[in-house]
Design an enzyme around this catalytic site. Structure first.
Site, PDB file in Angstrom:
ATOM      1  N   SER A 150      -1.758  46.932  86.062  1.00 42.87           N
ATOM      2  CA  SER A 150      -1.331  46.640  84.689  1.00 42.87           C
ATOM      3  C   SER A 150       0.081  47.168  84.422  1.00 42.87           C
ATOM      4  O   SER A 150       0.832  46.566  83.652  1.00 42.87           O
ATOM      5  CB  SER A 150      -2.332  47.197  83.678  1.00 42.87           C
ATOM      6  OG  SER A 150      -2.347  48.601  83.702  1.00 42.87           O
ATOM      7  N   ASN A 151       0.462  48.267  85.051  1.00 45.90           N
ATOM      8  CA  ASN A 151       1.844  48.745  84.873  1.00 45.90           C
ATOM      9  C   ASN A 151       2.835  47.801  85.531  1.00 45.90           C
ATOM     10  O   ASN A 151       3.908  47.520  84.974  1.00 45.90           O
ATOM     11  CB  ASN A 151       1.998  50.162  85.424  1.00 45.90           C
ATOM     12  CG  ASN A 151       1.522  51.199  84.422  1.00 45.90           C
ATOM     13  OD1 ASN A 151       2.199  51.484  83.444  1.00 45.90           O
ATOM     14  ND2 ASN A 151       0.337  51.732  84.648  1.00 45.90           N
ATOM     15  N   MET A 161      -2.082  55.452  94.975  1.00 50.69           N
ATOM     16  CA  MET A 161      -2.987  56.600  94.953  1.00 50.69           C
ATOM     17  C   MET A 161      -2.847  57.543  96.147  1.00 50.69           C
ATOM     18  O   MET A 161      -3.771  58.293  96.450  1.00 50.69           O
ATOM     19  CB  MET A 161      -4.431  56.113  94.848  1.00 50.69           C
ATOM     20  CG  MET A 161      -4.721  55.348  93.557  1.00 50.69           C
ATOM     21  SD  MET A 161      -4.231  56.250  92.074  1.00 50.69           S
ATOM     22  CE  MET A 161      -5.561  57.457  92.012  1.00 50.69           C
ATOM     23  N   HIS A 220       2.550  58.898  85.629  1.00 48.99           N
ATOM     24  CA  HIS A 220       1.334  59.708  85.731  1.00 48.99           C
ATOM     25  C   HIS A 220       0.688  59.799  84.345  1.00 48.99           C
ATOM     26  O   HIS A 220       1.387  60.026  83.355  1.00 48.99           O
ATOM     27  CB  HIS A 220       1.683  61.110  86.252  1.00 48.99           C
ATOM     28  CG  HIS A 220       0.481  61.975  86.408  1.00 48.99           C
ATOM     29  ND1 HIS A 220      -0.390  61.850  87.468  1.00 48.99           N
ATOM     30  CD2 HIS A 220      -0.024  62.949  85.607  1.00 48.99           C
ATOM     31  CE1 HIS A 220      -1.374  62.718  87.321  1.00 48.99           C
ATOM     32  NE2 HIS A 220      -1.171  63.397  86.200  1.00 48.99           N
ATOM     33  N   ASP A 223       8.874  63.757  94.363  1.00 49.87           N
ATOM     34  CA  ASP A 223       9.280  64.657  95.443  1.00 49.87           C
ATOM     35  C   ASP A 223       8.059  64.897  96.331  1.00 49.87           C
ATOM     36  O   ASP A 223       7.056  64.189  96.212  1.00 49.87           O
ATOM     37  CB  ASP A 223       9.899  65.957  94.891  1.00 49.87           C
ATOM     38  CG  ASP A 223       8.917  66.780  94.075  1.00 49.87           C
ATOM     39  OD1 ASP A 223       7.691  66.501  94.147  1.00 49.87           O
ATOM     40  OD2 ASP A 223       9.355  67.700  93.363  1.00 49.87           O
ATOM     41  N   GLY A 275       5.870  67.146  96.306  1.00 54.93           N
ATOM     42  CA  GLY A 275       4.720  67.793  95.681  1.00 54.93           C
ATOM     43  C   GLY A 275       3.811  66.794  94.984  1.00 54.93           C
ATOM     44  O   GLY A 275       4.062  65.589  94.984  1.00 54.93           O
ATOM     45  N   ASP A 315       2.814  65.211  91.843  1.00 52.65           N
ATOM     46  CA  ASP A 315       3.239  64.937  90.461  1.00 52.65           C
ATOM     47  C   ASP A 315       4.188  66.023  89.939  1.00 52.65           C
ATOM     48  O   ASP A 315       4.115  66.424  88.766  1.00 52.65           O
ATOM     49  CB  ASP A 315       2.015  64.805  89.529  1.00 52.65           C
ATOM     50  CG  ASP A 315       1.056  63.724  90.010  1.00 52.65           C
ATOM     51  OD1 ASP A 315       1.525  62.642  90.410  1.00 52.65           O
ATOM     52  OD2 ASP A 315      -0.159  63.965  90.008  1.00 52.65           O
ATOM     53  N   ALA A 338       0.349  53.225  76.141  1.00 49.06           N
ATOM     54  CA  ALA A 338       1.622  53.961  76.096  1.00 49.06           C
ATOM     55  C   ALA A 338       2.407  53.770  77.399  1.00 49.06           C
ATOM     56  O   ALA A 338       3.630  53.601  77.386  1.00 49.06           O
ATOM     57  CB  ALA A 338       1.358  55.441  75.844  1.00 49.06           C
TER      58      ALA A 338
END
Ligand code: GRF
Length: 197
Positions: free
Chosen positions: A17-18, A96, A115, A147, A149, A151, A179
């Site tokens: 959807s994004n 994911m 995120h 990066d 890490g 998130d 949103a």
């Protein structure tokens, strides 16, 4: 606008959807970009159907034996395909797995993610469920640079939504996604103007 459109490569594992929101923003000229390739680690991901319906090039990565990352060979292949598609900015849209060196090294500071939380709160999986369980009154979404890490990259933009009495993880996620669909294209449009002044 005189500049050429920003060339995007989109990676996703889910319903897309994004990605759809980004494609709509491009079609409606709210985002001066073009999608050069849509790639998934899962052959039946909805994002691929959405991309095919728009006539965009798609690629499916070979199956990985890991769940949360790709083998370096597979991630290198992904990086090569994105390079061959002449992608400038890699857009993670519901992808994911963790991003590792093969992609980070080939696209330094050129990978963005969305995120579903107000980072640094609730990194990791099912952030909307984490927010519900923590009993916070406000949730939201964050667009950030990727990066090595979880998130943890520099935050580019955030949008807030209320957590309402009676919310379930599913109802909160649905509100966060509304949103997201506004925030991601807007943020990419801002990046396009910075990367293409
Ligand atoms: C979104 O909630 C995004 O924040 C997270 O994964 C979900 C993907 O949804 N990273 P979709 O595939 O874009 O519908």
């Amino acid at each position: 606008m005189n500049t050429s459109p920003l060339r995007l490569g989109v990676l996703g594992s889910g319903k897309g959807s994004n990605f759809q929101a980004i494609a709509s923003a491009i079609a409606e000229k709210r985002l001066h970009a073009e999608v050069r390739l849509v790639m998934s680690d899962l052959p039946d991901a909805g994002i691929l159907d959405k991309a095919r319906a728009l006539g965009l090039p798609v690629a499916v990565l070979p199956q990985s034996k890991f769940r949360t990352k790709l083998e370096p060979e597979i991630e290198s292949l992904a990086a090569r395909m994105l390079e061959e598609a002449d992608v400038e900015l890699v857009v993670l849209a519901g992808y994911m797995r963790m991003i590792k060196a093969p992609l980070l090294d080939r696209f330094p500071n050129r990978i963005v993610n969305i995120h579903p939380s107000l980072l640094p709160a609730f990194p990791g999986l099912e952030a909307w469920r984490q927010a519900c369980e923590a009993g916070v009154s406000e949730a939201g979404c964050t667009v950030h640079w990727v990066d090595s890490g979880m998130d943890s990259g520099e935050i580019l933009a955030q949008a807030r939504v209320p957590v309402l009495a009676g919310d379930t993880p599913a109802s909160l996620h649905a509100r966060i996604q509304v949103a997201e669909h506004a925030l991601y294209p807007e943020t990419l449009a801002g990046l396009a103007s910075v990367l293409r002044p």
